[in-house]
Enzyme design. Structure first.
Site, PDB file in Angstrom:
ATOM      1  N   ALA A  38      30.072   8.813  39.221  1.00 54.59           N
ATOM      2  CA  ALA A  38      29.935   9.865  38.495  1.00 54.59           C
ATOM      3  C   ALA A  38      31.126  10.312  37.796  1.00 54.59           C
ATOM      4  O   ALA A  38      31.025  10.820  36.657  1.00 54.59           O
ATOM      5  CB  ALA A  38      29.698  10.921  39.555  1.00 54.59           C
ATOM      6  N   GLY A  63      31.494   5.416  46.613  1.00 60.59           N
ATOM      7  CA  GLY A  63      30.699   4.572  45.509  1.00 60.59           C
ATOM      8  C   GLY A  63      30.109   5.535  44.449  1.00 60.59           C
ATOM      9  O   GLY A  63      30.471   5.578  43.018  1.00 60.59           O
ATOM     10  N   CYS A  64      29.580   6.539  44.798  1.00 59.45           N
ATOM     11  CA  CYS A  64      28.811   7.534  44.053  1.00 59.45           C
ATOM     12  C   CYS A  64      29.839   8.514  43.224  1.00 59.45           C
ATOM     13  O   CYS A  64      29.428   8.709  42.448  1.00 59.45           O
ATOM     14  CB  CYS A  64      27.648   8.448  45.004  1.00 59.45           C
ATOM     15  SG  CYS A  64      26.437   7.330  45.651  1.00 59.45           S
ATOM     16  N   THR A  65      30.876   8.996  43.936  1.00 60.85           N
ATOM     17  CA  THR A  65      31.887   9.687  43.471  1.00 60.85           C
ATOM     18  C   THR A  65      32.393   8.904  42.281  1.00 60.85           C
ATOM     19  O   THR A  65      32.798   9.546  41.199  1.00 60.85           O
ATOM     20  CB  THR A  65      32.745  10.033  44.073  1.00 60.85           C
ATOM     21  OG1 THR A  65      32.104  10.864  45.538  1.00 60.85           O
ATOM     22  CG2 THR A  65      33.776  10.876  43.815  1.00 60.85           C
TER      23      THR A  65
END
Length: 156
Positions: free
Chosen positions: A48, A43-45
């Site tokens: 970003a 999710g964070c990738t």
């Protein structure tokens, strides 16, 4: 906890290159500060990458975008290089920014309680006032929503 309408003041932080900076360094220009749990997780990738894909659109309207997690500057540098990110990441290793913005919260996963970063985004206007807050942000379409709010902010 920082909410819409609050002034954020001149909060200090460490850039991904290890250099110190303050939000006040960007006074007069809107800033997006998005908090995410951890570098190199799915999710964070995605988040970003989404903000990076729109970095040119944010820059065109004069808005800086910063991603914040408790990962180190070295880990941010690897994450940035691996995924060719164009947003600037802030290393909040001591959690001061997370605490100040109220995103260091108790979470639950499979019945286990733990402390972690809430995925949240803050749009801050040129007078250091929070113009918009997204708590518990969902990744899909989020960067586009923030860009739309930023465009509305700079055209008013």
């Amino acid at each position: 906890m920082v909410e819409q309408g609050d002034r954020v003041g001149d909060i200090g932080f460490v850039r991904a290159d290890g250099a110190p900076a303050k939000l006040g360094d960007f006074k007069g220009k809107p800033v997006v500060v998005y908090f995410y749990p951890k570098d190199d997780t799915p999710g964070c990738t995605s988040e970003a990458k989404d903000f990076s894909a729109l970095a040119g659109d944010f820059a065109a309207i004069g808005v800086r975008v910063f991603g914040v997690s408790k990962d180190t500057a070295e880990k941010h540098a690897k994450f940035t290089k691996k995924h060719d990110l164009s947003v600037e990441l802030i290393a909040d290793v001591d959690g001061a920014l997370c605490e100040r913005f109220g995103v260091w919260i108790e979470k639950s996963l499979y019945g286990r309680q733990y402390m972690g970063i809430e995925r949240a985004t803050f749009l801050i206007d040129g007078d250091s006032r929070v113009a918009h807050v997204w708590h518990k942000a969902k990744v899909k379409g989020h960067a586009e929503s923030v860009l739309a709010a930023a465009r509305a902010l700079v055209t008013t």
